[in-house]
Design an enzyme around this catalytic site. Sequence first.
Site, PDB file in Angstrom:
ATOM      1  N   ARG A  81      14.179 -58.892  -9.819  1.00 20.20           N
ATOM      2  CA  ARG A  81      13.146 -59.776  -9.279  1.00 20.20           C
ATOM      3  C   ARG A  81      11.861 -59.514 -10.050  1.00 20.20           C
ATOM      4  O   ARG A  81      11.361 -58.384 -10.064  1.00 20.20           O
ATOM      5  CB  ARG A  81      12.955 -59.481  -7.788  1.00 20.20           C
ATOM      6  CG  ARG A  81      11.827 -60.218  -7.164  1.00 20.20           C
ATOM      7  CD  ARG A  81      11.732 -60.050  -5.652  1.00 20.20           C
ATOM      8  NE  ARG A  81      10.528 -60.717  -5.225  1.00 20.20           N
ATOM      9  CZ  ARG A  81       9.464 -60.115  -4.709  1.00 20.20           C
ATOM     10  NH1 ARG A  81       9.460 -58.820  -4.486  1.00 20.20           N
ATOM     11  NH2 ARG A  81       8.385 -60.805  -4.396  1.00 20.20           N
TER      12      ARG A  81
ATOM     13  N   HIS B  31       2.538 -63.607  -7.500  1.00 21.03           N
ATOM     14  CA  HIS B  31       2.455 -62.240  -6.969  1.00 21.03           C
ATOM     15  C   HIS B  31       1.022 -61.761  -7.219  1.00 21.03           C
ATOM     16  O   HIS B  31       0.775 -60.803  -7.953  1.00 21.03           O
ATOM     17  CB  HIS B  31       3.507 -61.347  -7.635  1.00 21.03           C
ATOM     18  CG  HIS B  31       3.811 -60.069  -6.893  1.00 21.03           C
ATOM     19  ND1 HIS B  31       5.084 -59.708  -6.506  1.00 21.03           N
ATOM     20  CD2 HIS B  31       3.015 -59.059  -6.480  1.00 21.03           C
ATOM     21  CE1 HIS B  31       5.062 -58.528  -5.898  1.00 21.03           C
ATOM     22  NE2 HIS B  31       3.808 -58.113  -5.872  1.00 21.03           N
TER      23      HIS B  31
ATOM     24  N   GLU C 185       4.329 -62.242  -0.403  1.00 20.28           N
ATOM     25  CA  GLU C 185       3.489 -61.640   0.629  1.00 20.28           C
ATOM     26  C   GLU C 185       2.165 -62.378   0.840  1.00 20.28           C
ATOM     27  O   GLU C 185       1.079 -61.825   0.567  1.00 20.28           O
ATOM     28  CB  GLU C 185       3.221 -60.165   0.298  1.00 20.28           C
ATOM     29  CG  GLU C 185       4.483 -59.337   0.190  1.00 20.28           C
ATOM     30  CD  GLU C 185       4.227 -57.854  -0.098  1.00 20.28           C
ATOM     31  OE1 GLU C 185       3.061 -57.469  -0.317  1.00 20.28           O
ATOM     32  OE2 GLU C 185       5.197 -57.082  -0.110  1.00 20.28           O
TER      33      GLU C 185
ATOM     34  N   ASN D 116      10.067 -58.115   2.713  1.00 17.79           N
ATOM     35  CA  ASN D 116       9.618 -56.826   2.175  1.00 17.79           C
ATOM     36  C   ASN D 116       9.242 -55.934   3.343  1.00 17.79           C
ATOM     37  O   ASN D 116       8.435 -56.335   4.201  1.00 17.79           O
ATOM     38  CB  ASN D 116       8.384 -56.999   1.286  1.00 17.79           C
ATOM     39  CG  ASN D 116       8.657 -57.837   0.053  1.00 17.79           C
ATOM     40  OD1 ASN D 116       9.803 -58.190  -0.235  1.00 17.79           O
ATOM     41  ND2 ASN D 116       7.606 -58.163  -0.687  1.00 17.79           N
TER      42      ASN D 116
ATOM     43  N   TYR E 289       8.228 -51.807   4.622  1.00 19.41           N
ATOM     44  CA  TYR E 289       7.859 -50.451   4.210  1.00 19.41           C
ATOM     45  C   TYR E 289       7.703 -49.449   5.359  1.00 19.41           C
ATOM     46  O   TYR E 289       8.137 -48.328   5.245  1.00 19.41           O
ATOM     47  CB  TYR E 289       6.563 -50.473   3.385  1.00 19.41           C
ATOM     48  CG  TYR E 289       6.816 -51.066   2.010  1.00 19.41           C
ATOM     49  CD1 TYR E 289       7.301 -50.268   0.976  1.00 19.41           C
ATOM     50  CD2 TYR E 289       6.638 -52.417   1.751  1.00 19.41           C
ATOM     51  CE1 TYR E 289       7.578 -50.795  -0.271  1.00 19.41           C
ATOM     52  CE2 TYR E 289       6.922 -52.960   0.502  1.00 19.41           C
ATOM     53  CZ  TYR E 289       7.387 -52.148  -0.501  1.00 19.41           C
ATOM     54  OH  TYR E 289       7.679 -52.676  -1.735  1.00 19.41           O
TER      55      TYR E 289
ATOM     56  N   GLU F  25      11.990 -56.361  -1.222  1.00 24.65           N
ATOM     57  CA  GLU F  25      11.325 -55.093  -1.573  1.00 24.65           C
ATOM     58  C   GLU F  25      11.565 -54.084  -0.466  1.00 24.65           C
ATOM     59  O   GLU F  25      11.404 -54.401   0.715  1.00 24.65           O
ATOM     60  CB  GLU F  25       9.798 -55.251  -1.689  1.00 24.65           C
ATOM     61  CG  GLU F  25       9.309 -55.934  -2.920  1.00 24.65           C
ATOM     62  CD  GLU F  25       7.781 -56.016  -2.968  1.00 24.65           C
ATOM     63  OE1 GLU F  25       7.091 -55.152  -2.396  1.00 24.65           O
ATOM     64  OE2 GLU F  25       7.301 -56.984  -3.580  1.00 24.65           O
TER      65      GLU F  25
HETATM   66  O1  IFM Z   1       3.394 -52.686  -4.983  1.00 31.30           O
HETATM   67  C1  IFM Z   1       3.455 -53.507  -3.878  1.00 31.30           C
HETATM   68  C2  IFM Z   1       3.987 -54.876  -4.245  1.00 31.30           C
HETATM   69  O2  IFM Z   1       3.230 -55.476  -5.237  1.00 31.30           O
HETATM   70  C3  IFM Z   1       3.979 -55.775  -3.032  1.00 31.30           C
HETATM   71  N1  IFM Z   1       4.633 -55.171  -1.932  1.00 31.30           N
HETATM   72  C4  IFM Z   1       4.281 -53.818  -1.577  1.00 31.30           C
HETATM   73  C5  IFM Z   1       4.342 -52.930  -2.809  1.00 31.30           C
HETATM   74  C6  IFM Z   1       3.965 -51.481  -2.434  1.00 31.30           C
HETATM   75  O3  IFM Z   1       2.684 -51.445  -1.902  1.00 31.30           O
END
Ligand code: IFM
Length: 471
Positions: free
Chosen positions: A105, A148, A193, A319, A321, A377
């Site tokens: 990606r 992005h 995002e 995505n 985290y 992600e």
């Molecule tokens: O590095 C970033 C990415 O550009 C977008 N999503 C979160 C990642 C980690 O912060």
Amino acid sequence: MANDASAVFDTLSPAVSKGSLADPFTPPADSSLWRKNFLLGAATASYQIEGAVNEDGRLPSIWDTFSAIPGKVLAGDTGAVACDHYHRWEADVEMLASLGLEGYRLSIAWPRVMDAAGAPNRKGIDFYKRLLNRLKEKGITTFVTLYHWDLPQHLEDRGGWLNRDTAYRFADYADLMSCELAGTVDAWATLNEPWCSAYLGYGNGHHAPGLANDRFATQAMHHLLLAHGLAVPVLRANDPASQKGIVANIGRGTANSDSAADQRAAHLFEVQHNAWILDPLLKGSYPQDLFELWPGTEPLVLDGDMETISAPLDFLGINYYFRTNVASDGAHGFRDVPLEGVERTQMGWEVYPDGLRDLLTGFKETYHNLPPIYITENGMASDDEVTDGRVEDTQRISFLKRHLAAVDQAIKAGVDIRGYFLWSLMDNFEWAFGYERRFGVVHVDYSTQKRTIKRSAELVEKFLQERKAKA
Ligand code: IFM
């Protein structure tokens, strides 16, 4: 390099502490990851890896401007050189292929491919043509994100995402790229995002262009989503064989107590992080609770906008985290209440794989038209160092294994998840944190540009080889 995360790291259980390989990556035999059509790949983004910001007619982006302002990015870092991928792309593709990764990606830098009048910049376009052609020759599935975060500065000078016209300029850009690259892209994502672009860029100013106003954030979000909605039919017309979607970052919010006020705070956190984006896309309306959180910030919406925004998608990129523990702020919002004694990453983010599973199963309940999902992600930053030519990123291995287990649980609960992309293929420019935070499964020495495959990447490769052998 000492930081808060390393202190937490040292307190981890022996299975995940530094130097131990007791917790290898390979998923259990009943995991859905063994399905050979479950795509496993890695992701990057243009400004974070390309460098070459002044070459071949590339125009300045808002991140060139923002990172040049003292104090905006840790250590004054910028993306001017980054991983020098613009010059090293051939070796990087070889590296990706040698790891056996099945998907890649990447994102296109809008300021590299169009001039200020909207005319094509042939040299910039040719870079992406060469890159995508090579990826296809290697049999790699290509996911291409159009935006992005590197908005051309000349558009920001005319109001950026606060100006409705930017959405139409984005549709022109999508038109150009899908005409030029049709046949080499398996899946197009319009935006990466939008929450970050709208909120971090226009709501709290932590990201470019650095404005801080809640009303700006909601209007910027509306124009971003409109841009997405205008681009989808253009992509469908120009490149019918590819999939079309969008990528959203999602956040898990949990309540600090059972009190009704804290429960409400956790709900509002998820409205602000998730429903703000997913409701317009999948229900055709903004969640009204958002305007309880930010009274008086309703964006200007014109007739037909919500229909444009909510046109069907082929896939939704997710995505994920970390989670955030919240309590009521005593007014109409929430405040973070960081939990003590939990595992954290170099970013200070809590490692909480259940949040991914719970959000995905929750979306299936909430959105009856939820499209197929790709985890576009997931990954973590750690303070990785090369020792004797090796990087033992043990916490990452455990992190990936646990998050992939959460994906498997969501699949078993009925969520249609088709693939997973590691963030990131290689260490790169981590926005306001510059080069200090290392998210890659490949280490980059920024003084020499040497790439070193981390242990996590070796284990992913080993798993993919085993899966291939079984097929
Ligand atoms: O590095 C970033 C990415 O550009 C977008 N999503 C979160 C990642 C980690 O912060």
